[in-house]
Write a protein that holds these residues in place. Structure first.
Motif, mmCIF file in Angstrom:
data_model
loop_
_atom_site.group_PDB
_atom_site.id
_atom_site.type_symbol
_atom_site.label_atom_id
_atom_site.label_comp_id
_atom_site.label_asym_id
_atom_site.label_seq_id
_atom_site.Cartn_x
_atom_site.Cartn_y
_atom_site.Cartn_z
ATOM 1 N N THR A 120 0.834 -1.200 0.000
ATOM 2 C CA THR A 120 0.000 0.000 0.000
ATOM 3 C C THR A 120 0.868 1.248 0.000
ATOM 4 O O THR A 120 0.552 2.249 0.611
ATOM 5 C CB THR A 120 -0.933 0.030 1.224
ATOM 6 O OG1 THR A 120 -0.126 -0.078 2.397
ATOM 7 C CG2 THR A 120 -1.934 -1.086 1.167
ATOM 8 N N ASP A 121 1.984 1.156 -0.674
ATOM 9 C CA ASP A 121 2.920 2.283 -0.673
ATOM 10 C C ASP A 121 2.463 3.395 -1.620
ATOM 11 O O ASP A 121 1.355 3.393 -2.119
ATOM 12 C CB ASP A 121 4.320 1.797 -1.042
ATOM 13 C CG ASP A 121 5.373 2.450 -0.154
ATOM 14 O OD1 ASP A 121 6.344 1.771 0.211
ATOM 15 O OD2 ASP A 121 5.227 3.646 0.148
ATOM 16 N N GLN A 122 3.348 4.338 -1.867
ATOM 17 C CA GLN A 122 2.986 5.521 -2.635
ATOM 18 C C GLN A 122 3.596 5.505 -4.036
ATOM 19 O O GLN A 122 4.560 4.792 -4.291
ATOM 20 C CB GLN A 122 3.470 6.777 -1.898
ATOM 21 C CG GLN A 122 2.772 6.979 -0.558
ATOM 22 C CD GLN A 122 3.387 8.132 0.195
ATOM 23 O OE1 GLN A 122 4.557 8.087 0.552
ATOM 24 N NE2 GLN A 122 2.597 9.161 0.426
ATOM 25 N N TYR A 123 3.014 6.309 -4.894
ATOM 26 C CA TYR A 123 3.567 6.451 -6.241
ATOM 27 C C TYR A 123 3.469 7.909 -6.689
ATOM 28 O O TYR A 123 2.701 8.693 -6.136
ATOM 29 C CB TYR A 123 2.834 5.553 -7.243
ATOM 30 C CG TYR A 123 1.374 5.902 -7.447
ATOM 31 C CD1 TYR A 123 1.000 6.887 -8.360
ATOM 32 C CD2 TYR A 123 0.365 5.249 -6.731
ATOM 33 C CE1 TYR A 123 -0.336 7.206 -8.551
ATOM 34 C CE2 TYR A 123 -0.968 5.568 -6.907
ATOM 35 C CZ TYR A 123 -1.316 6.546 -7.827
ATOM 36 O OH TYR A 123 -2.642 6.870 -8.003
ATOM 37 N N VAL A 124 4.276 8.261 -7.706
ATOM 38 C CA VAL A 124 4.205 9.584 -8.329
ATOM 39 C C VAL A 124 3.471 9.438 -9.658
ATOM 40 O O VAL A 124 3.806 8.563 -10.460
ATOM 41 C CB VAL A 124 5.608 10.180 -8.573
ATOM 42 C CG1 VAL A 124 5.503 11.546 -9.248
ATOM 43 C CG2 VAL A 124 6.370 10.281 -7.259
ATOM 44 N N TRP A 125 2.478 10.272 -9.872
ATOM 45 C CA TRP A 125 1.694 10.227 -11.118
ATOM 46 C C TRP A 125 2.477 10.951 -12.214
ATOM 47 O O TRP A 125 2.792 12.134 -12.082
ATOM 48 C CB TRP A 125 0.346 10.919 -10.895
ATOM 49 C CG TRP A 125 -0.615 10.759 -12.023
ATOM 50 C CD1 TRP A 125 -0.422 11.146 -13.323
ATOM 51 C CD2 TRP A 125 -1.918 10.164 -11.976
ATOM 52 N NE1 TRP A 125 -1.526 10.839 -14.075
ATOM 53 C CE2 TRP A 125 -2.453 10.245 -13.279
ATOM 54 C CE3 TRP A 125 -2.675 9.590 -10.949
ATOM 55 C CZ2 TRP A 125 -3.734 9.761 -13.583
ATOM 56 C CZ3 TRP A 125 -3.946 9.117 -11.253
ATOM 57 C CH2 TRP A 125 -4.463 9.194 -12.551
ATOM 58 N N ARG A 126 2.784 10.239 -13.283
ATOM 59 C CA ARG A 126 3.480 10.866 -14.419
ATOM 60 C C ARG A 126 2.621 10.737 -15.661
ATOM 61 O O ARG A 126 2.187 9.636 -16.010
ATOM 62 C CB ARG A 126 4.840 10.181 -14.667
ATOM 63 C CG ARG A 126 5.833 10.328 -13.531
ATOM 64 C CD ARG A 126 6.926 11.361 -13.851
ATOM 65 N NE ARG A 126 7.630 11.761 -12.635
ATOM 66 C CZ ARG A 126 8.647 11.075 -12.111
ATOM 67 N NH1 ARG A 126 9.103 9.997 -12.688
ATOM 68 N NH2 ARG A 126 9.221 11.502 -11.011
#
Ligand code: ZN
Length: 261
Positions: A33-39
């Motif tokens: 359930t970690d995070q991501y950067v939207w590209r």
């Protein structure tokens, strides 16, 4: 953790490409359930709601209103696993409420004010155009909108100045004719005021940008003939918060004039 996460994501993305398995579900199955950067792809085909997500850090556990990258029909956006200190992000968020309780001016209202307003200036807020102007500027101007372009410019300024306070001014004329014909050559000027922190290989940049719109309504027929009215200024302003972490090395960065993708 970070390497496993990257592998899990690559696998999820592979599953998505081959079988259309939504990445979100796969990641949940993987217990991650970690995070991501939207590209985004940063071109004219990216829908506005996804450009508004560009560079933001999101959690797999809490989808933004748009859903996660790749979930929408024909969405080409990517979720880059966010690893603090290793992955860049950068985004602007409107601070000013763009909502207006005023009725939206039509072309007829602009012309009426030209003849009856005695030159009194009007604001974008009172004519009901603030949101449309601010959002078109932020997301539709150029291939990816002014917000994304400004992120590049602020990143380069921060590399030049190093740690400490940072101030950056900009401005240009834009075609806002899609909002109303009279906004065909409005000008937006702005000033970013913020702070740069040294984080080793990265720079952390935070601050606020004030945007000022200005235009003059002076020719209702757009034919260059004086027809007896009084020209009047159209002005407006809004602010946005900025937050970013970018590599000091511009060649390693997705942000800036020389950065590659
Ligand atoms: Zn997309």
């Amino acid at each position: 953790m970070s390497i496993q996460y990257t592998e899990a994501y690559r696998k999820a993305f592979g599953e998505y490409l081959r079988k259309g398995t939504p990445i979100r579900l796969y990641m949940k199955q993987a217990g991650n359930t970690d995070q991501y950067v939207w590209r985004t792809q940063r071109d004219e085909r990216v829908r506005r709601s996804h450009l508004a997500n560009e560079g933001h850090v999101f959690s797999w556990a809490e989808a933004p209103a748009t859903g996660h990258p790749g979930e929408d029909h024909n969405c080409r956006c990517e979720a880059v696993p966010y690893i603090p200190g290793e992955v860049e992000f950068g985004f602007h968020e409107f601070i000013t409420s763009l909502a207006s309780s005023y009725g939206r001016w039509s072309n007829r209202d602009f012309v009426r004010h030209y003849y009856k307003g005695d030159g009194r200036p009007v604001t974008l807020l009172e004519i009901g155009h603030l949101r449309e102007i601010a959002e078109q500027y932020a997301y539709d101007d150029g291939p990816a909108g002014a917000f994304r372009r400004l992120t590049d410019q602020i990143a380069d300024e921060a590399r030049g100045s190093g740690a400490g306070s940072l101030s950056y001014e900009f401005g240009a004329a834009y075609d806002f004719g899609d909002v109303a014909f009279s906004h065909g050559d409005g000008v937006v000027r702005g000033t970013f005021v913020g702070h740069v922190d040294d984080r080793g290989t990265m720079l952390r940049i935070t601050g606020e940008t004030t945007f000022e719109f200005s235009d003059v309504f002076e020719d209702p027929l757009d034919v260059g003939i004086e027809v007896g009215g009084t020209p009047y200024p159209i002005v407006g302003s809004w602010t946005a918060r900025f937050s970013a972490e970018v590599f000091k090395d511009a060649f390693r960065s997705v942000y800036g004039a020389v950065g590659g993708r």
